[in-house]
Design a protein around this motif. Structure first.
Motif, PDB file in Angstrom:
ATOM      1  N   TYR A   1       0.968  -1.061   0.123  1.00 17.01           N
ATOM      2  CA  TYR A   1       0.152  -0.078   0.009  1.00 17.01           C
ATOM      3  C   TYR A   1       0.731   1.236   0.128  1.00 17.01           C
ATOM      4  O   TYR A   1       0.414   2.219  -0.862  1.00 17.01           O
ATOM      5  CB  TYR A   1      -0.971   0.043   1.146  1.00 17.01           C
ATOM      6  N   PRO A   2       1.860   1.352   0.827  1.00 18.11           N
ATOM      7  CA  PRO A   2       2.650   2.564   0.818  1.00 18.11           C
ATOM      8  C   PRO A   2       3.294   2.943  -0.458  1.00 18.11           C
ATOM      9  O   PRO A   2       3.228   4.024  -1.088  1.00 18.11           O
ATOM     10  CB  PRO A   2       3.685   2.359   1.868  1.00 18.11           C
TER      11      PRO A   2
ATOM     12  N   PHE B   1       0.514   3.877  -3.102  1.00 20.30           N
ATOM     13  CA  PHE B   1       0.135   5.383  -2.298  1.00 20.30           C
ATOM     14  C   PHE B   1       1.027   6.451  -2.849  1.00 20.30           C
ATOM     15  O   PHE B   1       0.942   7.420  -3.497  1.00 20.30           O
ATOM     16  CB  PHE B   1      -0.262   5.720  -0.932  1.00 20.30           C
ATOM     17  N   ARG B   2       2.546   6.096  -2.777  1.00 13.87           N
ATOM     18  CA  ARG B   2       3.455   7.005  -3.239  1.00 13.87           C
ATOM     19  C   ARG B   2       3.230   7.207  -4.605  1.00 13.87           C
ATOM     20  O   ARG B   2       3.484   8.389  -5.109  1.00 13.87           O
ATOM     21  CB  ARG B   2       4.881   6.501  -2.633  1.00 13.87           C
TER      22      ARG B   2
ATOM     23  N   TYR C   1       0.373   9.609  -5.181  1.00 11.85           N
ATOM     24  CA  TYR C   1       0.789  10.862  -4.995  1.00 11.85           C
ATOM     25  C   TYR C   1       1.686  11.724  -5.363  1.00 11.85           C
ATOM     26  O   TYR C   1       1.423  12.712  -6.145  1.00 11.85           O
ATOM     27  CB  TYR C   1       1.188  10.558  -3.250  1.00 11.85           C
ATOM     28  N   TYR C   2       2.627  10.756  -6.108  1.00 10.53           N
ATOM     29  CA  TYR C   2       3.538  11.471  -6.880  1.00 10.53           C
ATOM     30  C   TYR C   2       2.833  11.964  -8.304  1.00 10.53           C
ATOM     31  O   TYR C   2       3.146  13.062  -8.655  1.00 10.53           O
ATOM     32  CB  TYR C   2       4.699  10.507  -7.462  1.00 10.53           C
TER      33      TYR C   2
ATOM     34  N   SER D   1      -0.291  14.460  -6.355  1.00 11.99           N
ATOM     35  CA  SER D   1      -0.288  15.377  -5.421  1.00 11.99           C
ATOM     36  C   SER D   1      -1.148  15.861  -4.697  1.00 11.99           C
ATOM     37  O   SER D   1      -1.279  16.922  -4.198  1.00 11.99           O
ATOM     38  CB  SER D   1       0.657  16.916  -6.032  1.00 11.99           C
TER      39      SER D   1
ATOM     40  N   GLN E   1      -3.017  14.187  -1.208  1.00  9.45           N
ATOM     41  CA  GLN E   1      -3.045  13.090  -0.168  1.00  9.45           C
ATOM     42  C   GLN E   1      -4.162  12.073  -0.148  1.00  9.45           C
ATOM     43  O   GLN E   1      -4.402  10.901  -0.243  1.00  9.45           O
ATOM     44  CB  GLN E   1      -2.566  13.615   1.136  1.00  9.45           C
TER      45      GLN E   1
ATOM     46  N   GLU F   1      -4.850   8.628  -1.405  1.00  7.35           N
ATOM     47  CA  GLU F   1      -5.093   7.094  -0.569  1.00  7.35           C
ATOM     48  C   GLU F   1      -6.342   6.540  -0.879  1.00  7.35           C
ATOM     49  O   GLU F   1      -6.544   5.253  -0.691  1.00  7.35           O
ATOM     50  CB  GLU F   1      -5.281   7.740   0.894  1.00  7.35           C
ATOM     51  N   ASP F   2      -7.253   7.480  -1.380  1.00 12.00           N
ATOM     52  CA  ASP F   2      -8.349   6.731  -1.995  1.00 12.00           C
ATOM     53  C   ASP F   2      -8.328   5.489  -3.095  1.00 12.00           C
ATOM     54  O   ASP F   2      -8.673   4.500  -3.234  1.00 12.00           O
ATOM     55  CB  ASP F   2      -9.593   7.496  -2.431  1.00 12.00           C
TER      56      ASP F   2
ATOM     57  N   SER G   1      -6.437   2.750  -2.047  1.00  6.53           N
ATOM     58  CA  SER G   1      -7.175   1.751  -1.794  1.00  6.53           C
ATOM     59  C   SER G   1      -8.126   0.982  -2.892  1.00  6.53           C
ATOM     60  O   SER G   1      -8.318  -0.265  -2.773  1.00  6.53           O
ATOM     61  CB  SER G   1      -8.120   2.366  -0.833  1.00  6.53           C
TER      62      SER G   1
ATOM     63  N   GLN H   1       5.135  20.796  -9.095  1.00  8.22           N
ATOM     64  CA  GLN H   1       3.864  19.926  -9.262  1.00  8.22           C
ATOM     65  C   GLN H   1       3.067  20.379 -10.468  1.00  8.22           C
ATOM     66  O   GLN H   1       2.442  19.581 -11.556  1.00  8.22           O
ATOM     67  CB  GLN H   1       3.120  19.836  -8.010  1.00  8.22           C
TER      68      GLN H   1
ATOM     69  N   MET I   1      10.586  16.084  -5.292  1.00  8.17           N
ATOM     70  CA  MET I   1       9.173  16.177  -5.021  1.00  8.17           C
ATOM     71  C   MET I   1       8.734  15.546  -3.972  1.00  8.17           C
ATOM     72  O   MET I   1       9.334  14.263  -3.689  1.00  8.17           O
ATOM     73  CB  MET I   1       8.594  15.854  -6.316  1.00  8.17           C
TER      74      MET I   1
ATOM     75  N   PRO J   1       1.444   7.480   3.652  1.00  7.22           N
ATOM     76  CA  PRO J   1       0.016   7.599   3.891  1.00  7.22           C
ATOM     77  C   PRO J   1      -0.096   7.455   5.533  1.00  7.22           C
ATOM     78  O   PRO J   1       0.498   7.110   6.016  1.00  7.22           O
ATOM     79  CB  PRO J   1      -0.452   6.346   3.302  1.00  7.22           C
TER      80      PRO J   1
ATOM     81  N   ARG K   1     -11.949  -1.544   4.553  1.00  6.53           N
ATOM     82  CA  ARG K   1     -12.694  -1.616   3.379  1.00  6.53           C
ATOM     83  C   ARG K   1     -12.275  -3.006   2.485  1.00  6.53           C
ATOM     84  O   ARG K   1     -13.289  -3.637   2.030  1.00  6.53           O
ATOM     85  CB  ARG K   1     -12.363  -0.406   2.212  1.00  6.53           C
TER      86      ARG K   1
END
Lengths: 182, 418
Positions: A29-30, A33-34, A37-38, A41, A43, A47-48, A51, A123, B49, B54, B65
Motif C-alpha cells: 500500500y505505501p 500510495f506514493r 501521490y507523485y 499531489s 494526499q 489514499e482513495d 485503496s 507539481q 518532489m 500515507p 474496506r
C-alpha cells in the motif's frame, strides 16, 4: 517483510484469505500510495485511489485476471491506469485550479514557504506532462526504480526509456519555466 | 548523438542519486553541459518532489474496506460453490446408479442361471449371495421376514431335491419336527436319520419343535444329521411343501364311515389366519391337561382356536387330534376324535366336531345311511367340501338332507355351527 511470500500471497488472495490479503496490503500500500501521490499531489485522493487499486486486485484475482507472479508491478500498473482515468475525468469536468485545491497553504516559516512554493511549481509543471512522461518520472524518481526496472514495468526497451525520461525531464524543465511565480 | 546524450544522462542521474551536485557532474561532461544542465536540474527537482507516507488512519480504513470487500466476495462465492458441488454430487450419484444398474442387469443372467442351483453346485454360492444382497436392501421388517421365510423354504426345497436325486451333499436347513422316533425324525417332510454322532442342542426334541438340522444328504433318501438344534418356541421355520395341499384325500377306508383319511392334505380351518401351511398331522394320546385353548396330549402342546372343540375334551380323555403346524411351530387342532372319553361319550364318534370335520362326518353319515350313490362320496366331493366355509357346509348338509327327505341326521354337528 521477511515473512512475506509472494506465491503464498497469491494463493491466499485466490482463497480470499484475510491474512494473506492483509499481508499484501501492508506490503504494497505505501508504494502504491506514493506512486499515486507523485502523480496527483493529493494526499486524500492518493489514499482513495490506492485503496481502490487493492480492491481491483482482489476482483482481478477472483476473475483469474490478476497477477501471476509480480503483484507490485500489477498494482503500480493498475494505479497508473486509475490515475489516468481520474485525470481524464478531471479534464472533462474541471472544477478548480490545482493551486486552489491541492496545494498546501498552511502558514509557516519563510524558508519552508519557499520550498512549498517551489514544490507547487514543480507539481504544476509535472501535471502538464503527458501521462507516459509522468509515469516514467514517477517510477524513476517517485518509486526509485532503476532504468531496467522501469523498462520492464513499462514493457519498453532500455534505450526507449532513456529517451523517454530525457524528453520527460526536458518537458518538465520547460513547464517549470512557464509556471507563473507569485 | 542522441544515444550518447541519453546514456550520459543516465550516468549523471545515478551520480545525482549518489549525492553529487549538478555542477560536479557537469564538469565531467563539458561538451554536453548546455544540454544536460536543464535536464539535470529538472531531475533534481523531480527527485525532490515530496513523497509523504500515507496516514495510519487512511491505511486502516483502506484495509478495513478491502477485508469487507473480501468478506462480501466470500459470501457471494458460497452459493456458487454449492452449485458447483451439486453437479459433481449429482453426477457421482448418477454414475453410481448407472453402475449399479449395469451390474445388476449384467448379473441378471448369472443370477437367473443360479436360481435353480443346489448345494454343492458351482453356481450355488451365487444364488446365496444374491439372496443376501436382496435382504441387504430390504428395510421393511415385514418384507424382510417374508423373504427370509421364502429363503428358508427354498433351503427345504433344495434338500428335498437333493434327496430325490440321491446326491451326497452337506446341507443345513430348518423345519418343524412332525414325527419323532429314537433313530429318526421327520422335519417338515424331510426324513432325518439320527445317529450316535448326532449332537443335540437347545430345548428337548419333541414333535412340533422348530429345529435347524445340519447334516448330509445320502442316496438312501434321507439326511444323516450331524447336529440338530432345537429352536425356542415361536421361531419361524418352514413347515414343508404345501403344493399338495389342494389334493383331495386319497385314502379313506370309509368302512366305519366316521374316520376321515389319514394324513390327507386338508384345508381345515379357513378362519385361521396364520396358517401358511395346512398339511394335516395327527396326534394320538391321552389329554394330560386342558388349560383354556391349550391342551397337552402326551407331552405335546397343542392349541385349539375353535370354541366348538373346546367343549369336547377333558383331561384324561384318549383322543386323536388332527391339525397343522403354523409358521411358528404351534400345532393348531382342527379335528378331534375321542377314542375313549371315560364318560358317556363313545370314543370313535367325532360327530360333534366342528368345522370341516363336522361336514365331512355328516357327509359320510349321510352317504352311509341314506345315500345310495356310493360309499366313496367323501373322496372327491368331501374333499371339495372341506375347502368350503361353514355356511357352505351347512348348505350341503341341508341339501343332502332335503334330497334324502330324511332329517334324522340333523342331530349331528349342524347345531355346532354357531
Amino acid at each position: 517483510m521477511s515473512n512475506y511470500d509472494e506465491r503464498r500471497a497469491l494463493e491466499g488472495l485466490q482463497k480470499l484469505d484475510s491474512q494473506a490479503i492483509s499481508a499484501v496490503y501492508d506490503q504494497y500500500y505505501p508504494e502504491v500510495f506514493r506512486y499515486v501521490y507523485y502523480r496527483l499531489s493529493d494526499q486524500a485522493l492518493a489514499e482513495d485511489i490506492a485503496s481502490d487499486v487493492f480492491v481491483r486486485l482482489l476482483e482481478a484475482v477472483q476473475n483469474r485476471r490478476g497477477p501471476q507472479s509480480n503483484i507490485k508491478g500489477w498494482l503500480i500498473s493498475t494505479a497508473s491506469h486509475a490515475v489516468t482515468d481520474h485525470l481524464r475525468q478531471r479534464y472533462r469536468r474541471p472544477v478548480e485550479a490545482i493551486s486552489e485545491t491541492h496545494m498546501d497553504h498552511q502558514p509557516g516559516p519563510p524558508i519552508e514557504f519557499d520550498l512549498r512554493e517551489q514544490n507547487r511549481s514543480v507539481q504544476q509543471a509535472y501535471a502538464q506532462l503527458t501521462s507516459e512522461q509522468q509515469h516514467v518520472l514517477a517510477l524513476r524518481f517517485g518509486e526509485g526504480y532503476s532504468l531496467e526496472e522501469t523498462a520492464a514495468h513499462m514493457k519498453k526497451n532500455v534505450n526507449a526509456v532513456k529517451a523517454l525520461q530525457f524528453r520527460a525531464l526536458a518537458a518538465l524543465q520547460r513547464q517549470i519555466g512557464e509556471v507563473p511565480h507569485e | 548523438m542522441n544515444n550518447k546524450l541519453y546514456d550520459t544522462l543516465e550516468i549523471c542521474l545515478q551520480a545525482l542519486e549518489n549525492g553529487d551536485s549538478v555542477d560536479t557532474i557537469l564538469t565531467r561532461y563539458p561538451d554536453l553541459e548546455s544540454e544536460l544542465r536543464p535536464i539535470l536540474e529538472a531531475a533534481q527537482q523531480a527527485h525532490a518532489m515530496p513523497a509523504p507516507m500515507p496516514s495510519p488512519e487512511a491505511m486502516r480504513r483502506g484495509k478495513a474496506r478491502l477485508l469487507q470487500q473480501a468478506a462480501e466476495m466470500r459470501e457471494a462465492k458460497r452459493p456458487t460453490r454449492g452449485r458447483q458441488r451439486v453437479i459433481p454430487l449429482f453426477q457421482r450419484l448418477a454414475i453410481s446408479l448407472s453402475l449399479t444398474v449395469a451390474a445388476l442387469m449384467g448379473g441378471t443372467g448369472l443370477v437367473q442361471a443360479s436360481s435353480t442351483a443346489l448345494p454343492g453346485e458351482n453356481l450355488y454360492p451365487v444364488k446365496r449371495t444374491w439372496e443376501d444382497m436382496r435382504l441387504l436392501f430390504v428395510f421393511s421388517p415385514t418384507v424382510r421376514e417374508a423373504m427370509e421365510g421364502e429363503y428358508e423354504q427354498e433351503r427345504l426345497d433344495e434338500v428335498s431335491e437333493l434327496l430325490r436325486e440321491g446326491r451326497v451333499v452337506s446341507i443345513t436347513f430348518s423345519g418343524v419336527v412332525t414325527e419323532s422316533t429314537a433313530s429318526s425324525i421327520v422335519v417338515s417332510t424331510v426324513p432325518v436319520a439320527l445317529t450316535n454322532a448326532t449332537t443335540f442342542s437347545g430345548d428337548p426334541l419333541t414333535v412340533g419343535a422348530a429345529v435347524i438340522v445340519t447334516g448330509q444328504t445320502d442316496s438312501a433318501g434321507h439326511v444323516s444329521a450331524m447336529a440338530v438344534q432345537v429352536l425356542p418356541p415361536g421361531s419361524v421355520v418352514p413347515t414343508g411343501e404345501n403344493d399338495e395341499s389342494e389334493k383331495p384325500s386319497t385314502v379313506n377306508d370309509n368302512s366305519g364311515g366316521s374316520v376321515p383319511s389319514t394324513n390327507e392334505n386338508e384345508s381345515q380351518d379357513e378362519n385361521e389366519s396364520d396358517t401358511p401351511k395346512k398339511d394335516t398331522f395327527h396326534i394320538e394320546g391321552t389329554v394330560q391337561s386342558v388349560d383354556g385353548n391349550v391342551w397337552i396330549i402326551d407331552g405335546q402342546t397343542v392349541y385349539v382356536n375353535d370354541p366348538a372343540l373346546l367343549a369336547l375334551v377333558k383331561a384324561g380323555m384318549q383322543v386323536e387330534v388332527r391339525g397343522y403346524f403354523t409358521a411358528d411351530g404351534r400345532f393348531i387342532v382342527t379335528q378331534v376324535e375321542i377314542k375313549n372319553s371315560g364318560s358317556d361319550r363313545t370314543g370313535t364318534n367325532p360327530s360333534n366336531n366342528s368345522d370341516s370335520s363336522d361336514d365331512e362326518t355328516n357327509a359320510n353319515q349321510n352317504d352311509n345311511s341314506n345315500d345310495d350313490n356310493s360309499s366313496n362320496d367323501n373322496s372327491s366331493d368331501d374333499g371339495e367340501n372341506k375347502n368350503e366355509n361353514k355356511n357352505e357346509n351347512e348348505n350341503k348338509n341341508e341339501n343332502d338332507n332335503s334330497s334324502n327327505g330324511n332329517d334324522n341326521e340333523n342331530s349331528n354337528g349342524n347345531e355346532s355351527h354357531d
